[in-house]
Design a protein around this motif. Structure first.
Motif, PDB file in Angstrom:
ATOM      1  N   TYR A  59       0.834  -1.205   0.000  1.00  0.00           N
ATOM      2  CA  TYR A  59       0.000   0.000   0.000  1.00  0.00           C
ATOM      3  C   TYR A  59       0.870   1.257   0.000  1.00  0.00           C
ATOM      4  O   TYR A  59       0.626   2.215  -0.734  1.00  0.00           O
ATOM      5  CB  TYR A  59      -0.922   0.009   1.229  1.00  0.00           C
ATOM      6  CG  TYR A  59      -2.301  -0.557   0.944  1.00  0.00           C
ATOM      7  CD1 TYR A  59      -3.126   0.052  -0.004  1.00  0.00           C
ATOM      8  CD2 TYR A  59      -2.767  -1.679   1.605  1.00  0.00           C
ATOM      9  CE1 TYR A  59      -4.374  -0.467  -0.271  1.00  0.00           C
ATOM     10  CE2 TYR A  59      -4.025  -2.201   1.349  1.00  0.00           C
ATOM     11  CZ  TYR A  59      -4.829  -1.587   0.404  1.00  0.00           C
ATOM     12  OH  TYR A  59      -6.058  -2.079   0.123  1.00  0.00           O
ATOM     13  N   ARG A  60       1.893   1.223   0.865  1.00  0.00           N
ATOM     14  CA  ARG A  60       2.755   2.408   0.963  1.00  0.00           C
ATOM     15  C   ARG A  60       3.449   2.673  -0.360  1.00  0.00           C
ATOM     16  O   ARG A  60       3.580   3.819  -0.785  1.00  0.00           O
ATOM     17  CB  ARG A  60       3.794   2.213   2.066  1.00  0.00           C
ATOM     18  CG  ARG A  60       3.147   2.240   3.432  1.00  0.00           C
ATOM     19  CD  ARG A  60       4.093   2.641   4.538  1.00  0.00           C
ATOM     20  NE  ARG A  60       3.415   2.481   5.812  1.00  0.00           N
ATOM     21  CZ  ARG A  60       3.473   1.381   6.561  1.00  0.00           C
ATOM     22  NH1 ARG A  60       4.223   0.369   6.166  1.00  0.00           N
ATOM     23  NH2 ARG A  60       2.828   1.309   7.694  1.00  0.00           N
ATOM     24  N   ASP A  61       3.864   1.595  -1.009  1.00  0.00           N
ATOM     25  CA  ASP A  61       4.500   1.756  -2.325  1.00  0.00           C
ATOM     26  C   ASP A  61       3.553   2.434  -3.300  1.00  0.00           C
ATOM     27  O   ASP A  61       3.934   3.359  -4.025  1.00  0.00           O
ATOM     28  CB  ASP A  61       4.918   0.394  -2.890  1.00  0.00           C
ATOM     29  CG  ASP A  61       6.140  -0.148  -2.185  1.00  0.00           C
ATOM     30  OD1 ASP A  61       6.760   0.644  -1.446  1.00  0.00           O
ATOM     31  OD2 ASP A  61       6.472  -1.343  -2.361  1.00  0.00           O
ATOM     32  N   LEU A  62       2.308   1.965  -3.268  1.00  0.00           N
ATOM     33  CA  LEU A  62       1.319   2.533  -4.191  1.00  0.00           C
ATOM     34  C   LEU A  62       1.121   4.030  -3.931  1.00  0.00           C
ATOM     35  O   LEU A  62       1.091   4.843  -4.859  1.00  0.00           O
ATOM     36  CB  LEU A  62      -0.023   1.816  -4.016  1.00  0.00           C
ATOM     37  CG  LEU A  62      -0.261   0.579  -4.880  1.00  0.00           C
ATOM     38  CD1 LEU A  62      -1.653   0.029  -4.622  1.00  0.00           C
ATOM     39  CD2 LEU A  62      -0.115   0.921  -6.363  1.00  0.00           C
ATOM     40  N   ILE A  63       0.978   4.369  -2.640  1.00  0.00           N
ATOM     41  CA  ILE A  63       0.776   5.786  -2.287  1.00  0.00           C
ATOM     42  C   ILE A  63       1.956   6.614  -2.760  1.00  0.00           C
ATOM     43  O   ILE A  63       1.797   7.700  -3.336  1.00  0.00           O
ATOM     44  CB  ILE A  63       0.564   5.931  -0.768  1.00  0.00           C
ATOM     45  CG1 ILE A  63      -0.775   5.281  -0.382  1.00  0.00           C
ATOM     46  CG2 ILE A  63       0.562   7.394  -0.349  1.00  0.00           C
ATOM     47  CD1 ILE A  63      -1.029   5.177   1.101  1.00  0.00           C
ATOM     48  N   ASN A  64       3.135   6.069  -2.541  1.00  0.00           N
ATOM     49  CA  ASN A  64       4.343   6.776  -2.990  1.00  0.00           C
ATOM     50  C   ASN A  64       4.342   6.981  -4.500  1.00  0.00           C
ATOM     51  O   ASN A  64       4.656   8.068  -4.980  1.00  0.00           O
ATOM     52  CB  ASN A  64       5.594   5.990  -2.606  1.00  0.00           C
ATOM     53  CG  ASN A  64       6.052   6.346  -1.209  1.00  0.00           C
ATOM     54  OD1 ASN A  64       5.666   7.408  -0.699  1.00  0.00           O
ATOM     55  ND2 ASN A  64       6.857   5.498  -0.611  1.00  0.00           N
ATOM     56  N   THR A  65       3.985   5.929  -5.207  1.00  0.00           N
ATOM     57  CA  THR A  65       3.969   6.035  -6.665  1.00  0.00           C
ATOM     58  C   THR A  65       3.031   7.149  -7.104  1.00  0.00           C
ATOM     59  O   THR A  65       3.378   7.974  -7.956  1.00  0.00           O
ATOM     60  CB  THR A  65       3.456   4.712  -7.293  1.00  0.00           C
ATOM     61  OG1 THR A  65       3.856   3.630  -6.468  1.00  0.00           O
ATOM     62  CG2 THR A  65       3.956   4.542  -8.690  1.00  0.00           C
ATOM     63  N   ILE A  66       1.860   7.144  -6.488  1.00  0.00           N
ATOM     64  CA  ILE A  66       0.871   8.167  -6.878  1.00  0.00           C
ATOM     65  C   ILE A  66       1.437   9.559  -6.657  1.00  0.00           C
ATOM     66  O   ILE A  66       1.342  10.439  -7.508  1.00  0.00           O
ATOM     67  CB  ILE A  66      -0.426   7.990  -6.064  1.00  0.00           C
ATOM     68  CG1 ILE A  66      -1.116   6.693  -6.462  1.00  0.00           C
ATOM     69  CG2 ILE A  66      -1.340   9.165  -6.296  1.00  0.00           C
ATOM     70  CD1 ILE A  66      -2.479   6.521  -5.832  1.00  0.00           C
ATOM     71  N   GLN A  67       2.031   9.752  -5.477  1.00  0.00           N
ATOM     72  CA  GLN A  67       2.500  11.099  -5.160  1.00  0.00           C
ATOM     73  C   GLN A  67       3.681  11.506  -6.019  1.00  0.00           C
ATOM     74  O   GLN A  67       3.801  12.660  -6.415  1.00  0.00           O
ATOM     75  CB  GLN A  67       2.850  11.192  -3.679  1.00  0.00           C
ATOM     76  CG  GLN A  67       1.587  11.420  -2.853  1.00  0.00           C
ATOM     77  CD  GLN A  67       1.811  11.216  -1.389  1.00  0.00           C
ATOM     78  OE1 GLN A  67       2.792  10.597  -0.990  1.00  0.00           O
ATOM     79  NE2 GLN A  67       0.906  11.717  -0.581  1.00  0.00           N
TER      80      GLN A  67
END
Lengths: 342, 270
Positions: A59-67
């Motif tokens: 999840y954290r990876d995904l959030i990072n990618t988005i940002q």
């Protein structure tokens, strides 16, 4: 048993949150995913900490990618945002605990924000405004010479003249209803209040410091000089008295004629004051003549000691402007016997 | 004879007494908390003053505005009351009304309260700029060019623009916010502080961004002072297109034009 139930209750809340927010994102895959974890799956891998850690990390990876790929995400030319959301959906299948669900919600917040931006881009797509084209037009307007090399910005082509921004400002002024600002014709007072205020404070502070340092010595001096002044004046008057006595030792000197200055009441008072020192110090004596009028005479050196032992009397001389005038008339005084010094 | 004299004298003297007694009482609460006096309070306050006193105070307020407007930072009501109006604050609405008239009739300026909550005022030019070359060629402030560029991008991009869009366009115009510019100095400071303080721009943090990002919008002053149709006109010239081709912006420009400047319609509609 008790434990299992409590964990089951814990499960209930996040899943509902998750499913409702998922519906907001309007993704059709959701329905299938939802059914995948029915009540039967509960408690299967409840304490599988490493599995949960893996989910959280994804999840954290995904959030990072988005940002980090924000610009890419909102671009109208790709479907990155949808892809990310699908990925999140897959992850959510394995979510069992509130902690992971919270991360899912967090991701959704970010994704929604991007969705909003993407929507606004779509909205104005018909009349899209291209900033790149705009800046090129502006550069031409500002007088860019594309043939010459820009010196200060090595990499950029063309030379921008010194007055480039002036040119733009001049033209842009017509778009502003700016009130012309008010200036003083002489222009000297260029509204800068802080510096003068500081200067005033400094000026005030500085003398007060110095004054404090100087004060004591100055005061002493003043007292000194005043005393000196009195001593000098007393000596001066004694000199006059002695002088008059020497001129005519036989005739007595009338006290009032001696001290009164017919032109100045204040000088008269001063003379009386100074003369009193002569009497006090035994340098002069006063006595009444046959007409009971006060007379003054200097005391000779030898006499002084004799006078010391003899009984001394005290007297008070009072005078006011009225008496002063009467005395001037009575004694017919026309000039002072003690001329003003200097 | 004597009786009549006495009769005519007494009312005026008692009035004078009342007048002088009223003022010290008002000086007591000379602090920041200022409540707008009611119209009856104003009426009563005016009765106690001569027209010349009110005119004098109005003139002082007008001058205060003119001098303060030099910096282009909105003028706070609290400052006006504290530094100029002082014990006349019971007739504050009347003074502002008269000052507004003076600006309108004498200076061709419009006094606008851009923020009715914090009570901020600005002065706006009521007269249309002269077409073509102005007879007085006042040197343009290059910062206006910078400001124009930002405002126009924000407007054309729908009213909100993330800061790096602005920084990127500026970089293309040879202005790097990270470097000291020979004309503007610290560009970032000018844009995010000076323009913001002057209420030309709003610089707001975007929620949920990591790292922190900001976005630009038009400030309250820009909404009143800057003409969107004129911006479109200029951009149309630059791009050599009809401003109407930006249909959405064109609609917005002409809608807001009518709503934000209703009172000066006679001068702005040509």
């Amino acid at each position: 048993m008790k434990r299992a139930r409590s964990s089951g209750e814990n499960e209930e809340a996040p899943r509902q949150n998750g499913s409702s927010s998922r519906r907001q994102s309007e993704n059709s895959d959701v329905e299938d995913g939802e059914q995948a974890f029915g009540l039967g799956d509960l408690g299967e891998d409840d304490n599988d900490a490493s599995r949960r850690r893996e989910i959280r990390s994804k999840y954290r990876d995904l959030i990072n990618t988005i940002q980090q790929e924000r610009e890419d995400m909102v671009s109208l030319t790709n479907n990155r945002l949808t892809e990310v959301l699908e990925e999140a959906n897959n992850l959510f299948k394995d979510v069992r605990r509130a902690r992971e669900a919270a991360l899912d919600a967090q991701l959704l917040v970010v994704a929604t924000d991007l969705g909003k931006e993407k929507a606004s881009r779509l909205f104005s797509e018909g009349t899209a405004f291209d900033t790149t084209a705009y800046t090129e037009h502006l550069l031409s307007f500002m007088g860019l010479n594309r043939l010459e090399d820009g010196q200060q910005n090595g990499g950029v082509d063309g030379y921008l003249p010194q007055d480039a921004w002036h040119r733009l400002a001049q033209r842009a002024q017509s778009c502003f209803r700016t009130a012309p600002s008010f200036h003083f014709m002489r222009g000297s007072f260029h509204a800068e209040p802080p510096p003068p205020r500081q200067r005033i404070e400094r000026q005030r502070k500085a003398p007060s410091k110095e004054a404090k340092r100087i004060m004591p010595t100055e005061l002493k001096k003043m007292e000194d000089s005043q005393q000196d002044e009195t001593v000098k004046e007393v000596e001066r008057i004694l000199a006059y008295l002695k002088g008059y006595h020497k001129d005519d030792p036989t005739s007595p000197i009338s006290y009032y004629e001696f001290v009164i200055d017919p032109d100045s009441f204040s000088r008269t008072v001063e003379n009386i004051f100074h003369t009193s020192f002569l009497i006090r110090d035994g340098l002069a004596r006063m006595y009444l003549d046959e007409d009971k009028l006060p007379c003054i005479a200097p005391v000779e050196e030898g006499e002084a000691e004799a006078a010391e032992s003899s009984n001394r009397k005290q007297g008070i001389v009072s005078i006011n402007p009225k008496i002063w005038k009467e005395l001037i008339d009575a004694f017919d005084i026309t000039a002072t016997m003690i001329p003003q010094s200097e | 004879m004597t009786q009549r004299k006495r009769l005519s004298n007494t009312p005026s003297s008692s009035q004078a007494k009342r007048q002088s007694g009223a003022f010290p009482a008002q000086d007591d609460d000379d602090d920041v908390t200022f409540t707008q006096p009611s119209s009856t309070q104003v009426q009563r306050g005016l009765e106690k003053l001569t027209p010349a006193q009110v005119d004098q105070k109005t003139a002082e307020v007008v001058q205060f505005f003119l001098v303060k407007a030099q910096k282009k930072i909105p003028i706070r009501r609290a400052d006006i009351v504290k530094h100029v109006v002082k014990e006349y604050k019971n007739i504050y609405p009347e003074i502002i009304k008269r000052a507004t008239q003076t600006f309108d009739k004498v200076f061709g300026l419009k006094l606008v309260e851009i923020d009715t909550k914090n009570h901020l005022y600005i002065l706006v030019n009521k007269l249309d700029p002269v077409e073509g070359d102005s007879p007085i060629s006042a040197p343009a402030n290059p910062k206006m060019g910078l400001l124009f560029q930002i405002l126009s991008v924000v407007f054309m991009k729908g009213g909100v623009v993330r800061e790096n869009v602005i920084w990127n366009t500026l970089k293309k115009l040879r202005v790097d916010p990270g470097e000291k510019h020979e004309e503007f100095g610290d560009v970032k400071k000018v844009v995010t502080e000076e323009f913001v303080r002057q209420k030309y721009l709003e610089y707001v943090r975007i929620p949920h961004t990591e790292p922190v990002e900001y976005e630009f919008r038009w400030g309250q002053r820009a909404e009143i002072e800057v003409s969107k149709p004129k911006i479109l006109e200029f951009l149309g010239e630059l791009h050599e297109v009809d401003p109407k081709s930006w249909s959405q912006q064109y609609r917005e420009a002409h809608a807001s034009q009518n709503s934000s400047q209703p009172s000066s319609s006679s001068s702005s509609q040509r």
